[in-house]
Write an enzyme that holds these catalytic residues in place. Structure first.
Site, PDB file in Angstrom:
ATOM      1  N   ARG A 226       1.321  12.886  -9.783  1.00 17.57           N
ATOM      2  CA  ARG A 226       1.175  14.336  -9.622  1.00 17.57           C
ATOM      3  C   ARG A 226       2.458  15.079 -10.025  1.00 17.57           C
ATOM      4  NH1 ARG A 226      -3.543  14.011 -10.171  1.00 17.57           N
ATOM      5  NH2 ARG A 226      -5.049  14.079  -8.492  1.00 17.57           N
TER       6      ARG A 226
ATOM      7  N   GLU B 173       0.025   4.727   5.951  1.00 14.49           N
ATOM      8  CA  GLU B 173      -0.225   4.837   4.508  1.00 14.49           C
ATOM      9  C   GLU B 173      -1.117   6.029   4.175  1.00 14.49           C
ATOM     10  OE1 GLU B 173       0.185   0.066   4.748  1.00 14.49           O
ATOM     11  OE2 GLU B 173      -1.795   0.995   4.649  1.00 14.49           O
TER      12      GLU B 173
ATOM     13  N   ASP C 195       0.636  14.637  -0.994  1.00 16.49           N
ATOM     14  CA  ASP C 195      -0.214  15.661  -1.605  1.00 16.49           C
ATOM     15  C   ASP C 195       0.164  17.054  -1.107  1.00 16.49           C
ATOM     16  OD1 ASP C 195      -1.604  14.003  -3.317  1.00 16.49           O
ATOM     17  OD2 ASP C 195      -3.416  13.910  -2.088  1.00 16.49           O
TER      18      ASP C 195
ATOM     19  N   ARG D 257       0.822  -1.218   0.000  1.00 15.97           N
ATOM     20  CA  ARG D 257       0.000   0.000   0.000  1.00 15.97           C
ATOM     21  C   ARG D 257       0.849   1.258   0.000  1.00 15.97           C
ATOM     22  NH1 ARG D 257      -5.598  -0.079   2.615  1.00 15.97           N
ATOM     23  NH2 ARG D 257      -4.736   1.668   3.785  1.00 15.97           N
TER      24      ARG D 257
ATOM     25  N   HIS E 110       2.334  15.328 -13.637  1.00 10.72           N
ATOM     26  CA  HIS E 110       1.373  16.340 -14.042  1.00 10.72           C
ATOM     27  C   HIS E 110       1.976  17.743 -13.978  1.00 10.72           C
ATOM     28  CE1 HIS E 110      -2.202  13.533 -12.938  1.00 10.72           C
ATOM     29  NE2 HIS E 110      -1.851  13.387 -14.212  1.00 10.72           N
TER      30      HIS E 110
ATOM     31  N   SER F 191       8.444   0.489   7.907  1.00  9.43           N
ATOM     32  CA  SER F 191       9.470  -0.128   8.746  1.00  9.43           C
ATOM     33  C   SER F 191      10.868   0.366   8.430  1.00  9.43           C
ATOM     34  CB  SER F 191       9.448  -1.652   8.576  1.00  9.43           C
ATOM     35  OG  SER F 191       9.907  -2.010   7.271  1.00  9.43           O
TER      36      SER F 191
ATOM     37  N   SER G 196      -2.362   1.112   8.122  1.00 10.77           N
ATOM     38  CA  SER G 196      -3.287   2.059   7.487  1.00 10.77           C
ATOM     39  C   SER G 196      -3.004   3.515   7.853  1.00 10.77           C
ATOM     40  CB  SER G 196      -4.736   1.723   7.828  1.00 10.77           C
ATOM     41  OG  SER G 196      -5.119   0.517   7.198  1.00 10.77           O
TER      42      SER G 196
END
Length: 185
Positions: free
Chosen positions: A57, A152, A160, A46, A60, A88, A149
């Site tokens: 991006r 990630e 972003d 993930r 882009h 990790s 999670s």
């Protein structure tokens, strides 16, 4: 707990985590990206998906940006940067990439839970995301979420935010980026 309440709790966790990221480290990463001839990004699982969205991006915005391991990825060279996403900091394939990049005199950066990891020690820059490791280890960082999670999700938000900062420093607007968006879909 309902789905919406779970989502609200996840947002609270993300806010707590983002507040603990060191601003100076992220600014150095932005500057290193701006200085690099080519940007290479790698991650497994993930974390790798989050890294791929970051490369997209960068592309882009007109950067020569690549995902390590793709068939169209060129050679890494001295004036390039390799950014590794690894919770990790010990994933064997990523450790190997970091070692190779160092041998080629490229800049190595890692975004990780563990800046003291093998990849962290090999890197010129380590950005810590203060999150709970996947399994086994106790952590001061609590989460209701499974496995990695929280790391990630924070990784995606951080990438972003780096994009927004690079756009700001280059004076780019979103509209310019649409010209480089895929059009064969």
């Amino acid at each position: 707990m309902t789905t919406v309440k779970y989502a609200a709790e996840i947002v609270k966790e993300l806010n707590r985590t983002v507040d603990l990221i060191t601003e100076e480290e992220t600014e150095v990463l932005v500057d290193r990206i701006l200085e690099a001839k080519k940007v290479f990004v790698a991650g497994a699982g993930r974390s790798g998906f989050m890294a791929k969205s970051f490369v997209m991006r960068l592309m882009h915005m007109g950067f020569n940006a690549y995902v390590v391991g793709e068939t169209v990825t060129p050679s890494l060279e001295k004036d390039d940067i390799l950014i590794i996403a690894s919770g990790s900091g010990e994933t064997k394939s990523l450790v190997s990439m970091a070692e190779k990049a160092k041998n080629l005199d490229a800049t190595v950066a890692v975004v990780t839970i563990s800046p003291d990891s093998t990849i962290g020690k090999l890197s010129d820059l380590a950005i810590k995301i203060p999150a709970k490791p996947k399994a086994g280890e106790d952590s001061e960082y609590k989460t209701i979420q499974p496995m990695g999670s929280l790391f990630e999700q924070t990784l995606l938000l951080l990438f972003d935010a780096v994009i927004l900062r690079v756009m700001n420093k280059k004076g780019l607007e979103s509209g310019v980026m649409y010209g480089r968006h895929a059009n064969l879909e």
